[in-house]
Design an enzyme around this catalytic site. Structure first.
Site, PDB file in Angstrom:
ATOM      1  N   THR A  28       0.853  -1.197   0.000  1.00 33.86           N
ATOM      2  CA  THR A  28       0.000   0.000   0.000  1.00 33.86           C
ATOM      3  C   THR A  28       0.888   1.246   0.000  1.00 33.86           C
ATOM      4  OG1 THR A  28      -0.209  -0.115   2.402  1.00 33.86           O
ATOM      5  CG2 THR A  28      -2.019  -1.013   1.138  1.00 33.86           C
ATOM      6  N   GLN A 101       2.094 -12.844   0.261  1.00 33.83           N
ATOM      7  CA  GLN A 101       0.703 -12.991  -0.177  1.00 33.83           C
ATOM      8  C   GLN A 101       0.423 -12.064  -1.356  1.00 33.83           C
ATOM      9  OE1 GLN A 101      -0.692 -11.956   3.958  1.00 33.83           O
ATOM     10  NE2 GLN A 101      -2.103 -13.639   3.604  1.00 33.83           N
ATOM     11  N   ASP A 104       2.186  -8.668  -6.758  1.00 32.98           N
ATOM     12  CA  ASP A 104       2.660  -7.518  -7.529  1.00 32.98           C
ATOM     13  C   ASP A 104       4.094  -7.651  -8.039  1.00 32.98           C
ATOM     14  OD1 ASP A 104       4.210  -6.976  -5.191  1.00 32.98           O
ATOM     15  OD2 ASP A 104       2.579  -5.757  -4.365  1.00 32.98           O
ATOM     16  N   HIS A 121       0.160 -16.560  -3.547  1.00 33.21           N
ATOM     17  CA  HIS A 121      -1.002 -16.265  -4.392  1.00 33.21           C
ATOM     18  C   HIS A 121      -0.605 -15.993  -5.835  1.00 33.21           C
ATOM     19  CE1 HIS A 121      -3.168 -14.874  -0.443  1.00 33.21           C
ATOM     20  NE2 HIS A 121      -3.052 -16.169  -0.530  1.00 33.21           N
TER      21      HIS A 121
END
Ligand code: ZN
Length: 247
Positions: A28, A101, A104, A121
């Site tokens: 983030t 997880q 990106d 993931h």
């Protein structure tokens, strides 16, 4: 120096073999919204699950439209000081593996070798044929999709091509799960960075490491269910905390 940062620094210095486990919170700070968070994309746009993607050309078109949209922040994101500090710790031989997880690819972009990143993931920065596993880079698929609407298919076997992520409804990657388990058992320090640890089985790894004798540290901007198990909990910004600890 802040007492928590000092404690983190000393814990890192003591460790001979650490594992870093990252979640959405580290990214983030690179401008990628946490899809599961309160402002998350999935509160307004529902994810396309695996069976829908396989079963419907319309849903595949929608998925690729989202992937190649100019609003796809992940495609434009750059590693931040959190990623760069983790990469430095790997390069210094302090951290054996980064379990993530995130999809990106920012750990690899920040310099962590592929074989030391364990992606629970998958990865959204390239695509794979679901039949023969041939790898496809996104740029040529994007050019074709945007010019004439061609939905990516495998030119070798005709199989369906999908970003290399693990979608909802798709089973967890066995090899990655086994590697993550082994790394968790082999480490003497397990550092959780930016994960609220609500998604199992991923959240099982810190517990496994702790029960096997490793120190457990959590750096996250909010409380997690595992805070009570920790040797050190830091509820602060990730990038600045990590970089201050190795300065
Ligand atoms: Zn194929």
């Amino acid at each position: 120096m802040d007492a928590e940062i000092k404690a983190l620094r000393e814990t890192l210095q003591r460790s001979k073999r650490a594992v870093v486990f990252t979640g959405a919170g580290i990214s983030t700070e690179s401008g990628i919204p946490d899809f599961r968070g309160p402002q998350g994309l999935w509160k307004t746009v529902s994810p396309i699950d695996f069976s829908e993607f396989i079963g419907s050309e319309e849903r595949r078109r929608e998925r690729w439209t989202r992937q190649f949209s100019s609003e796809n922040t992940m495609a434009k994101a750059e590693p931040n000081s959190g990623h760069l500090t983790v990469a430095q710790l790997v390069k210094a031989g302090k951290v054996s593996h980064v379990i993530t997880q995130n999809v990106d690819g920012l750990h690899q972009r920040s310099g962590v070798p592929d074989e030391q990143v364990i992606e629970l993931h998958g990865n959204s920065q390239y695509a794979k044929c679901l039949e023969c596993e041939k790898r496809f880079e996104l740029a040529p698929l994007k050019d074709k999709f945007l010019s004439d609407g061609t939905i990516p298919m495998c030119d070798d076997c005709g199989g369906i091509v999908k970003t290399a992520t693990i979608s909802f409804g798709q089973s967890m990657p066995v090899a990655a799960m086994q590697m993550a388990e082994q790394a968790s058992l082999d480490c003497d320090l397990f550092v959780v960075v930016g994960s609220s640890l609500v998604v199992y089985p991923a959240a099982g790894f810190p517990v496994m490491a702790k029960e096997n004798g490793a120190d457990l540290v959590i750096i996250n901007n909010e409380k997690t269910d595992l805070d009570r198990l920790c040797d050190l909990v830091i509820h602060q910004q990730i990038g600045s905390t990590l970089s201050a600890a190795i300065d």
